[in-house]
Enzyme design. Sequence first.
Site, short mmCIF file in Angstrom:
data_model
loop_
_atom_site.label_atom_id
_atom_site.label_comp_id
_atom_site.label_asym_id
_atom_site.label_seq_id
_atom_site.Cartn_x
_atom_site.Cartn_y
_atom_site.Cartn_z
N ASP B 7 0.89 -1.17 0.00
CA ASP B 7 0.00 0.00 0.00
C ASP B 7 0.92 1.22 0.00
O ASP B 7 1.54 1.54 1.02
CB ASP B 7 -0.88 -0.02 1.25
N GLU B 67 -1.10 -1.39 -4.72
CA GLU B 67 -2.35 -0.66 -4.90
C GLU B 67 -2.10 0.66 -5.63
O GLU B 67 -1.06 1.29 -5.44
CB GLU B 67 -3.01 -0.38 -3.53
N ASP B 140 -2.78 0.47 6.76
CA ASP B 140 -1.86 0.37 5.62
C ASP B 140 -1.43 -1.09 5.40
O ASP B 140 -1.25 -1.54 4.27
CB ASP B 140 -0.61 1.23 5.87
#
Lengths: 168, 168
Positions: B7, B67, B140
């Site tokens: 992330d 992501e 996260d």
Amino acid sequence: MRILGVDPGTIVMGYGVIDESDDELALVSYGALAGNRSSPMGERLSFLYHELEKVIQHEQPEVMAIEQPFVGNNVKSAFAIGKAQAIAMLAAANHNIPSFEYTPAQIKRQVTNYGAGSKGQVQQMVKLQLGLDEVPQPDDAADALAVAICHWRGLHLKDRLNNQQEEG
Amino acid sequence: MRILGVDPGTIVMGYGVIDESDDELALVSYGALAGNRSSPMGERLSFLYHELEKVIQHEQPEVMAIEQPFVGNNVKSAFAIGKAQAIAMLAAANHNIPSFEYTPAQIKRQVTNYGAGSKGQVQQMVKLQLGLDEVPQPDDAADALAVAICHWRGLHLKDRLNNQQEEG
């Protein structure tokens, strides 16, 4: 002071190296690093990182100036340019070189003395300031030299202001 | 197959590692890499790059899933997230690991089986799929595990489709 300017792109990364001594600017080298546009993004970034490292190792700049191009509302472009900027910043940081970002408006203002200068005027000023016969090619390299000159002019103005204050 | 999910952020970078064997998923490790938010961007990127390299060296993933968060029209966020993604992609490429990007919509669709899943539902599915007692913290890290699971489910569906075609 030796400055490495970078025009960041994930396909083509322009670079330009200038030297300053006694308020005189001199061109050291410039060029464009071009990855294989059909390679996956990770491989392209890795290629550009290693090529830029070679420039750093060869030219030994003391500072890096990186353009943050204008993208309007184009989020896709911002994602891509952010990636290219990160590669340049990381290469600088891993060689203990500080890096600074400049917008096109800042570059125009510093290089042509007024913010409204066109891209062509910026390129002509690059040619004049560095005492060249021609505008460096490709555009990516000329843009990289412009951001390097922008960084130098910013420092230069700051020094002159400091001197005036000390003298005043 | 061992998958490292990331992330991306320039302040906090979440990561999560999962293992798959015989269609079973297992959690390997997860965490969040947090740089010094007052450091210059170059130093922060360099810190995150080296920390992520340590995760790669320690966990030896075969693939990285990253992501690409939704930023709407926020160009400033896109520049920053692009930088964090580049750091992850470069760390992967420099260790010969392929990397893949997924949008939040793709992650929701793959992890919850329908695109409209909320962030909370995605996190509950991460907990269920990995047989955990709690949703991993911080967010996260949970998000990084979600993108890793998303990558695996994409591969898994592809395999099942291929098998069906061969059987059919």
